[in-house]
Motif scaffolding. Structure first.
Motif, PDB file in Angstrom:
ATOM      1  N   LYS A  15      -4.946  -3.497   0.908  1.00  0.00           N
ATOM      2  CA  LYS A  15      -5.160  -2.566   1.972  1.00  0.00           C
ATOM      3  C   LYS A  15      -3.997  -2.755   3.145  1.00  0.00           C
ATOM      4  CE  LYS A  15      -9.918  -2.920   1.057  1.00  0.00           C
ATOM      5  NZ  LYS A  15     -11.227  -3.345   1.853  1.00  0.00           N
ATOM      6  N   SER A  16      -3.809  -1.724   4.049  1.00  0.00           N
ATOM      7  CA  SER A  16      -2.990  -2.087   4.896  1.00  0.00           C
ATOM      8  C   SER A  16      -3.142  -3.137   5.832  1.00  0.00           C
ATOM      9  CB  SER A  16      -2.762  -0.726   5.764  1.00  0.00           C
ATOM     10  OG  SER A  16      -4.147  -0.318   6.283  1.00  0.00           O
ATOM     11  N   GLY A  57      -2.360  -1.096  -4.631  1.00  0.00           N
ATOM     12  CA  GLY A  57      -1.636  -1.682  -5.574  1.00  0.00           C
ATOM     13  C   GLY A  57      -1.931  -3.176  -5.513  1.00  0.00           C
ATOM     14  N   THR A  87      -1.439  -6.536   5.037  1.00  0.00           N
ATOM     15  CA  THR A  87       0.064  -6.848   5.460  1.00  0.00           C
ATOM     16  C   THR A  87       0.389  -8.234   6.470  1.00  0.00           C
ATOM     17  OG1 THR A  87       0.560  -4.545   5.614  1.00  0.00           O
ATOM     18  CG2 THR A  87       1.985  -5.843   6.903  1.00  0.00           C
ATOM     19  N   GLN A 146       2.223  -0.015  -2.246  1.00  0.00           N
ATOM     20  CA  GLN A 146       1.287   1.086  -1.634  1.00  0.00           C
ATOM     21  C   GLN A 146      -0.070   0.496  -1.754  1.00  0.00           C
ATOM     22  OE1 GLN A 146       2.102   4.377  -4.328  1.00  0.00           O
ATOM     23  NE2 GLN A 146       3.927   5.056  -2.999  1.00  0.00           N
ATOM     24  N   PRO A 147      -0.940   1.122  -0.835  1.00  0.00           N
ATOM     25  CA  PRO A 147      -2.372   0.735  -0.833  1.00  0.00           C
ATOM     26  C   PRO A 147      -3.043   1.042  -2.090  1.00  0.00           C
ATOM     27  CG  PRO A 147      -1.785   2.033   1.002  1.00  0.00           C
ATOM     28  CD  PRO A 147      -0.349   1.803   0.235  1.00  0.00           C
ATOM     29  N   VAL A 197       1.987  -3.672   2.950  1.00  0.00           N
ATOM     30  CA  VAL A 197       1.236  -2.649   2.138  1.00  0.00           C
ATOM     31  C   VAL A 197       1.336  -1.286   3.105  1.00  0.00           C
ATOM     32  CG1 VAL A 197      -1.098  -1.989   1.416  1.00  0.00           C
ATOM     33  CG2 VAL A 197      -0.458  -4.303   1.494  1.00  0.00           C
ATOM     34  N   SER A 198       1.789  -0.537   2.593  1.00  0.00           N
ATOM     35  CA  SER A 198       2.200   1.011   3.103  1.00  0.00           C
ATOM     36  C   SER A 198       2.613   1.996   2.147  1.00  0.00           C
ATOM     37  CB  SER A 198       3.390   0.784   4.087  1.00  0.00           C
ATOM     38  OG  SER A 198       3.468   1.783   4.584  1.00  0.00           O
ATOM     39  N   SER A 199       2.030   3.225   2.718  1.00  0.00           N
ATOM     40  CA  SER A 199       2.579   4.410   1.740  1.00  0.00           C
ATOM     41  C   SER A 199       3.766   4.801   2.201  1.00  0.00           C
ATOM     42  CB  SER A 199       1.372   5.345   1.856  1.00  0.00           C
ATOM     43  OG  SER A 199       1.026   5.591   3.022  1.00  0.00           O
ATOM     44  N   ASN A 216      -5.808  -4.120  -5.293  1.00  0.00           N
ATOM     45  CA  ASN A 216      -6.497  -3.095  -4.375  1.00  0.00           C
ATOM     46  C   ASN A 216      -6.014  -3.605  -2.980  1.00  0.00           C
ATOM     47  OD1 ASN A 216      -7.833  -1.006  -3.390  1.00  0.00           O
ATOM     48  ND2 ASN A 216      -9.680  -2.143  -3.420  1.00  0.00           N
TER      49      ASN A 216
END
Length: 124
Positions: free
Chosen positions: A87-88, A16, A91, A13-14, A122-124, A85
């Motif tokens: 971020k998308s 992470g 990815t 997740q973002p 990286v995704s929620s 930390n």
């Protein structure tokens, strides 16, 4: 024969963290600077970070500075990338890479060999 095998990728997740590893063999690892590069979906390769042969000098792309840490274990021929930390935009398929010769420095964004890569999403 140079072999570079990455591991440690995954879905996070973002915000992470992940730690990537790269097991190196077939060359004198401790005498070479090393680097991480990545390839976002549908895009070209992007240099992420470099480290000199002893591990004392490191360089980072502006996009990851302060969040990623490159390190190495010369006793066991392993390269690491600690990513915090996330971020998308992080990815990508992440590769460790080796320069053409031992005289290349951690700031030289040139490689002659790379591994197969490990996917970071990286995704929620």
């Amino acid at each position: 024969q140079v072999q570079l095998v990455e591991s440690g990728g995954g879905l996070v997740q973002p915000g992470g963290s992940l730690r990537l590893s790269c097991a190196a063999s077939g060359f004198a690892f401790s005498t070479y600077s090393m680097m991480w590069v990545r390839q976002p979906p549908g895009e070209g390769y992007e240099w992420v970070s470099g480290i000199n042969s002893s591990g004392e000098k490191t360089r980072y792309a502006e996009s990851v500075r302060g969040r990623f840490t490159i390190s190495r274990d010369n006793a066991n021929n392993i390269l690491y990338l600690q990513m915090n930390n996330l971020k998308s935009d992080d990815t990508a398929l992440y590769f460790c890479a080796k320069p053409p010769g031992p005289t290349y420095e951690e700031s030289d964004k040139v490689y002659s060999s790379r591994g197969q890569g490990t996917q970071v999403t990286v995704s929620s």
